[in-house]
Design an enzyme around this catalytic site. Structure first.
Site, mmCIF file in Angstrom:
data_model
loop_
_atom_site.group_PDB
_atom_site.id
_atom_site.type_symbol
_atom_site.label_atom_id
_atom_site.label_comp_id
_atom_site.label_asym_id
_atom_site.label_seq_id
_atom_site.Cartn_x
_atom_site.Cartn_y
_atom_site.Cartn_z
ATOM 1 C CE LYS A 123 26.914 32.542 38.407
ATOM 2 N NZ LYS A 123 27.990 31.843 39.117
ATOM 3 C CE LYS A 207 30.282 38.875 34.627
ATOM 4 N NZ LYS A 207 30.687 38.402 35.898
ATOM 5 C CE LYS A 210 36.129 31.802 34.442
ATOM 6 N NZ LYS A 210 35.303 32.154 35.543
HETATM 7 P P1 TYM Z 1 34.961 34.757 38.620
HETATM 8 O O1 TYM Z 1 35.542 33.400 38.493
HETATM 9 O O2 TYM Z 1 33.640 35.028 37.973
HETATM 10 O O3 TYM Z 1 35.958 35.849 38.085
HETATM 11 C C1 TYM Z 1 37.316 35.944 38.547
HETATM 12 C C2 TYM Z 1 37.736 37.411 38.584
HETATM 13 O O4 TYM Z 1 37.606 38.001 37.289
HETATM 14 C C3 TYM Z 1 36.873 39.224 37.395
HETATM 15 N N1 TYM Z 1 36.109 39.400 36.154
HETATM 16 C C4 TYM Z 1 36.146 40.500 35.382
HETATM 17 N N2 TYM Z 1 36.816 41.654 35.508
HETATM 18 C C5 TYM Z 1 36.645 42.580 34.516
HETATM 19 N N3 TYM Z 1 35.829 42.393 33.435
HETATM 20 C C6 TYM Z 1 35.127 41.242 33.289
HETATM 21 N N4 TYM Z 1 34.351 41.069 32.225
HETATM 22 C C7 TYM Z 1 35.269 40.233 34.289
HETATM 23 N N5 TYM Z 1 34.730 38.984 34.445
HETATM 24 C C8 TYM Z 1 35.250 38.501 35.600
HETATM 25 C C9 TYM Z 1 35.974 39.027 38.603
HETATM 26 O O5 TYM Z 1 35.571 40.257 39.154
HETATM 27 C C10 TYM Z 1 36.860 38.245 39.528
HETATM 28 O O6 TYM Z 1 37.697 39.109 40.260
HETATM 29 N N6 TYM Z 1 33.013 34.674 43.208
HETATM 30 C C11 TYM Z 1 34.231 34.890 42.471
HETATM 31 C C12 TYM Z 1 35.346 33.936 42.888
HETATM 32 C C13 TYM Z 1 35.627 33.980 44.347
HETATM 33 C C14 TYM Z 1 36.289 35.037 45.046
HETATM 34 C C15 TYM Z 1 36.367 34.597 46.400
HETATM 35 C C16 TYM Z 1 36.809 36.269 44.654
HETATM 36 C C17 TYM Z 1 35.363 32.988 45.244
HETATM 37 N N7 TYM Z 1 35.799 33.374 46.471
HETATM 38 C C18 TYM Z 1 36.934 35.404 47.356
HETATM 39 C C19 TYM Z 1 37.400 37.066 45.635
HETATM 40 C C20 TYM Z 1 37.451 36.639 46.964
HETATM 41 C C21 TYM Z 1 33.953 34.648 41.002
HETATM 42 O O7 TYM Z 1 33.038 33.968 40.641
HETATM 43 O O8 TYM Z 1 34.883 35.179 40.155
#
Ligand code: TYM
Length: 342
Positions: A123, A207, A210
């Protein structure tokens, strides 16, 4: 998923926590890798899920758009099967304990370990003109989210594994200084062939995300059926015309993974089903499976967005419930570090 899914009913129900950022409509990657599983866990666990709006502002957001997307993300989680009567579903910034405890945990996290986070490296390269301190300490806030609720399991996609490791390190360090205070959480990541990492449809070595500037690279879970089918038809594959899982066939491997999760068929059965048939047929079948899976989610989402009063009622109650739980942890943490009680 892992053995945790078979937790005996007689024990205290274990705690699940997970979150998603409201930075755009969820992709099929978010859905298959994480959110789709969250609803299923409500039966056997005490679940907390949140919309991580504090995390979202580590990248500049337009205020009105962030407000809109936060509500949409909340409704999408409900549309994907999270029931606010059975789980605690809330918005991160509504519980001030997250920022309060995050400060304390910042003081138990090393500069060096945060510098090694691959998401920070990615990032800070992508947003080179705004490498702010929030982007750097992002994993500490994420650790706080998890540790505030004494979480046992964190269902996430593979890309979050490193953040869970640092969460355990921070908790272990805190407990090492002050005695047992924070539960060390376990990651709860699907197996690779069950969607732990869904790849971009245009570059299957990356990967699905969004924030990809090319909309053909990802399926948004609100895409219209025609759009979904078209995106799958233009998915990048290889020139072999053989539906099989093998090294060098990342595009096909990714499509097989999606198809397998949604239909319950294993890779051998998929290879057999499409033996001697071209990629066109296969891509259409994957697209149709996705359309079928998402149709009820899209319908429910429309209903929910038409009743903003109900959504508001749910997120208000969710915040109260979350705060009541996290208060116990934060008060203990504040006592442990030596803050005078107010
Ligand atoms: P975020 O918003 O990027 O993604 C949410 C969830 O989706 C999963 N994910 C994927 N899984 C499989 N293939 C993909 N291409 C893919 N893209 C995203 C992510 O692994 C995630 O589980 N930092 C986290 C949000 C967060 C969080 C937390 C998660 C904040 N606090 C505490 C767990 C516990 C995030 O940015 O996820």
């Amino acid at each position: 998923m892992t053995e945790a899914a078979a937790a005996p009913q007689t024990e205290r129900k274990k705690i699940i926590f997970s979150a998603i950022q409201p930075t755009g409509v969820f992709t099929l990657g978010n859905y298959i890798g994480a959110v789709r599983n969250w609803g299923k866990l409500q039966e056997d666990y005490n679940c907390l899920y949140c919309v991580a709006d504090l995390h979202a502002i580590t990248v500049r957001q337009e205020p009105a758009a962030l407000r809109k997307r936060t509500l949409e993300a909340y409704a999408l989680l409900m549309a994907c099967g999270i029931d606010p009567e059975r789980s605690i579903l809330f918005i991160q910034s509504h519980n001030p304990h997250h920022t309060g405890m995050s400060w304390v945990l910042n003081c138990f996290t090393q500069f060096g370990e945060l510098s090694r986070m691959t998401q920070f490296k990615d990032k800070s390269a992508r947003y080179a003109n705004d490498v702010n301190a929030g982007l750097f300490t992002y994993p500490v806030l994420m650790a706080t989210d998890i540790l505030l609720y004494q979480t046992d399991y964190v269902p996430v996609g593979e890309d979050q594994r490193q953040h869970l490791e640092i969460t355990r390190d921070i908790a272990g360090r805190f407990n090492g200084v002050y005695g047992p205070t924070l539960t060390l959480p376990e990651p709860f990541i699907p197996k690779a062939e069950q969607g732990a990492r869904i790849m971009s449809l245009q570059d299957p070595t990356k990967k699905m995300s969004k924030s990809d500037p090319n909309p053909k690279a990802f399926i948004s879970i609100l895409d219209e059926p025609g759009v979904i089918l078209k995106k799958f038809r233009s998915a990048v594959t290889d020139s072999e015309a053989r539906v099989a899982c093998a090294p060098g066939k990342e595009g096909i491997n990714n499509l097989m993974g999606i198809y397998s999760v949604l239909t319950g068929k294993d890779f051998a059965a998929i290879e057999e089903e499409f033996a001697g048939r071209g990629y066109g047929d296969f891509k259409t079948a994957v697209g149709e499976a996705v359309v079928q899976e998402l149709a009820p989610v899209q319908a429910r989402y429309k209903e929910l967005m038409a009743d903003k009063g109900y959504l508001e009622e749910c997120y208000r109650r969710g915040a109260q419930q979350a705060m009541a739980l996290s208060r116990r942890t934060i008060e203990k943490v504040y006592r442990r570090v030596g803050f005078l009680q107010p």
